[in-house]
Design an enzyme around this catalytic site. Structure first.
Site, PDB file in Angstrom:
ATOM      1  N   THR A  69     -30.302 -28.458 113.814  1.00  0.00           N
ATOM      2  CA  THR A  69     -31.459 -29.230 113.361  1.00  0.00           C
ATOM      3  C   THR A  69     -31.133 -29.990 112.081  1.00  0.00           C
ATOM      4  O   THR A  69     -31.449 -31.188 111.956  1.00  0.00           O
ATOM      5  CB  THR A  69     -32.652 -28.294 113.109  1.00  0.00           C
ATOM      6  OG1 THR A  69     -32.868 -27.493 114.254  1.00  0.00           O
ATOM      7  CG2 THR A  69     -33.904 -29.091 112.799  1.00  0.00           C
ATOM      8  N   TYR A 123     -41.353 -28.033 123.413  1.00  0.00           N
ATOM      9  CA  TYR A 123     -42.278 -28.931 124.104  1.00  0.00           C
ATOM     10  C   TYR A 123     -42.799 -28.346 125.411  1.00  0.00           C
ATOM     11  O   TYR A 123     -44.002 -28.374 125.672  1.00  0.00           O
ATOM     12  CB  TYR A 123     -41.651 -30.310 124.363  1.00  0.00           C
ATOM     13  CG  TYR A 123     -42.671 -31.342 124.806  1.00  0.00           C
ATOM     14  CD1 TYR A 123     -43.534 -31.929 123.878  1.00  0.00           C
ATOM     15  CD2 TYR A 123     -42.806 -31.698 126.138  1.00  0.00           C
ATOM     16  CE1 TYR A 123     -44.493 -32.852 124.287  1.00  0.00           C
ATOM     17  CE2 TYR A 123     -43.755 -32.605 126.549  1.00  0.00           C
ATOM     18  CZ  TYR A 123     -44.605 -33.190 125.624  1.00  0.00           C
ATOM     19  OH  TYR A 123     -45.549 -34.086 126.027  1.00  0.00           O
ATOM     20  N   TYR A 148     -32.044 -18.719 119.318  1.00  0.00           N
ATOM     21  CA  TYR A 148     -32.605 -19.344 118.116  1.00  0.00           C
ATOM     22  C   TYR A 148     -34.117 -19.397 118.244  1.00  0.00           C
ATOM     23  O   TYR A 148     -34.654 -20.090 119.111  1.00  0.00           O
ATOM     24  CB  TYR A 148     -32.000 -20.739 117.971  1.00  0.00           C
ATOM     25  CG  TYR A 148     -32.403 -21.531 116.755  1.00  0.00           C
ATOM     26  CD1 TYR A 148     -32.998 -20.958 115.636  1.00  0.00           C
ATOM     27  CD2 TYR A 148     -32.141 -22.902 116.703  1.00  0.00           C
ATOM     28  CE1 TYR A 148     -33.340 -21.702 114.524  1.00  0.00           C
ATOM     29  CE2 TYR A 148     -32.472 -23.662 115.591  1.00  0.00           C
ATOM     30  CZ  TYR A 148     -33.075 -23.063 114.514  1.00  0.00           C
ATOM     31  OH  TYR A 148     -33.414 -23.819 113.407  1.00  0.00           O
ATOM     32  N   ARG A 187     -40.854 -25.387 115.119  1.00  0.00           N
ATOM     33  CA  ARG A 187     -40.332 -26.585 115.778  1.00  0.00           C
ATOM     34  C   ARG A 187     -40.482 -26.562 117.296  1.00  0.00           C
ATOM     35  O   ARG A 187     -40.522 -27.614 117.930  1.00  0.00           O
ATOM     36  CB  ARG A 187     -38.851 -26.794 115.415  1.00  0.00           C
ATOM     37  CG  ARG A 187     -38.645 -27.201 113.961  1.00  0.00           C
ATOM     38  CD  ARG A 187     -37.180 -27.523 113.684  1.00  0.00           C
ATOM     39  NE  ARG A 187     -36.970 -27.885 112.283  1.00  0.00           N
ATOM     40  CZ  ARG A 187     -37.069 -29.109 111.784  1.00  0.00           C
ATOM     41  NH1 ARG A 187     -37.410 -30.112 112.577  1.00  0.00           N
ATOM     42  NH2 ARG A 187     -36.841 -29.348 110.510  1.00  0.00           N
ATOM     43  N   LYS A 238     -30.536 -16.336 115.448  1.00  0.00           N
ATOM     44  CA  LYS A 238     -31.023 -17.000 114.238  1.00  0.00           C
ATOM     45  C   LYS A 238     -32.536 -17.003 114.352  1.00  0.00           C
ATOM     46  O   LYS A 238     -33.102 -17.644 115.245  1.00  0.00           O
ATOM     47  CB  LYS A 238     -30.486 -18.429 114.128  1.00  0.00           C
ATOM     48  CG  LYS A 238     -30.988 -19.187 112.903  1.00  0.00           C
ATOM     49  CD  LYS A 238     -30.499 -20.631 112.894  1.00  0.00           C
ATOM     50  CE  LYS A 238     -31.057 -21.387 111.677  1.00  0.00           C
ATOM     51  NZ  LYS A 238     -30.690 -22.837 111.712  1.00  0.00           N
ATOM     52  N   ILE A 282     -28.303 -18.227 107.878  1.00  0.00           N
ATOM     53  CA  ILE A 282     -27.810 -19.547 108.278  1.00  0.00           C
ATOM     54  C   ILE A 282     -28.650 -20.530 107.484  1.00  0.00           C
ATOM     55  O   ILE A 282     -29.824 -20.732 107.762  1.00  0.00           O
ATOM     56  CB  ILE A 282     -27.913 -19.766 109.791  1.00  0.00           C
ATOM     57  CG1 ILE A 282     -27.042 -18.724 110.523  1.00  0.00           C
ATOM     58  CG2 ILE A 282     -27.461 -21.181 110.160  1.00  0.00           C
ATOM     59  CD1 ILE A 282     -27.122 -18.791 112.036  1.00  0.00           C
TER      60      ILE A 282
END
Length: 290
Positions: free
Chosen positions: A47, A111, A137, A142, A165, A206
């Site tokens: 990202t 989405y 992740y 997001r 993550k 991270i």
């Protein structure tokens, strides 16, 4: 790959030239700077690397150049996930062909908003067919959906899913560490939880802030290892407002502005992310103390 030595991993920005193209020259300067300043592993094409604005060819070249420059000095994780299971598998295996990538970071599909069963099916399909070890992740801010701890615990049993993550906070991080195998690598993706994840038994962070404060994060983890929790707490309290400043505008514009100010040229951002104005950069630099 000895992941135990990779506690502070940097979610690396993608350097652009003045014409907006990906700059391999600036990439080499950036990676060498990071590895001299506390970075113990690199996440490329994530990202923070503005991956949604990169073409597939740009991403593959960026990953290949990162591996070439790193030269096995630290682990390299490549972001390969998308909201399409088949496309994720295809791209992950293209990345595997490069050689030298240690793992793929695969995000919860965004989405589409899958439920927990859909997430399990997605990650299982990817892990079954991926020629790279997989980090899952979890970043609901997001993706629009949260991968629950029970789902993470189930996926952690897959032999090709080696870590996570996670960006859901210290309470969930503690549960993830407790409910997954001892060799499952638990990283936080939130700089503000860098100390918390370590104290509950996770692997590390991270980090975006590691572009600027990699040495301080490394020192903080060394203090934890040495049992000097006061020193670790002092470092974290000092870093926390600086970490927040790194996200005072849409990422990665603040950290790119800071790097450019420090003389590590990484260029601007691609739309729809705007670079910081001169006045905002001056304010940023003052708050960061660089």
């Amino acid at each position: 790959m000895d992941w135990k030595k990779a506690e502070v991993m940097t979610a690396m920005v993608t350097p652009f030239a003045e014409d907006g193209s990906v700059s391999n020259l600036r990439l080499e300067d950036l990676i060498n700077y990071l590895l001299k300043n506390g970075t113990q592993g690199i996440l490329v094409s994530g990202t923070t690397g503005e991956t949604p604005t990169l073409t597939e060819k740009e991403k593959l070249t960026l990953i290949a150049e990162t591996v070439r420059i790193v030269k096995n000095r630290v682990p390299v994780i490549a972001g390969t996930g998308s909201n399409s299971t088949s496309a994720t598998i295809e791209f992950t295996n293209k990345v595997a062909e490069i050689g030298g990538v240690d793992a793929a970071l695969v995000v919860v599909p965004y989405y589409n908003k899958p439920d927990q069963a859909g997430m399990i099916a997605h990650f299982t399909a990817v892990a079954d067919k991926s020629r790279l070890p997989v980090f899952i992740y979890n970043i609901p801010g997001r993706t629009g959906v949260t991968m629950e701890v029970e789902t993470i615990a189930e996926l952690a049993q897959h032999p090709n899913i080696i870590g996570i993550k996670d960006c859901t906070g210290n309470v969930n991080l503690s549960r993830i560490v407790s409910e997954t195998p001892d060799d499952f690598l638990v990283y936080t993706g939130e700089d503000a939880d860098a100390l918390a994840v370590k104290t509950v038994g996770g692997q590390g962070v991270i980090s975006v802030a590691a572009h600027l404060y990699g040495n301080e994060l490394t020192e903080m983890y060394k203090a934890v290892e040495d049992g000097d929790y006061k020193r670790a707490g002092d470092l974290m309290r000092d870093l926390t407002p600086k970490m927040a400043t790194c996200f005072s505008a849409p990422s990665p514009s603040p950290v790119k502005a800071a790097l450019n100010y420090k003389g590590i040229q990484v260029g601007g951002c691609r739309l729809p992310i705007l670079p910081l104005s001169k006045s905002r950069t001056e304010e940023l630099v003052k708050k960061l103390g660089i």
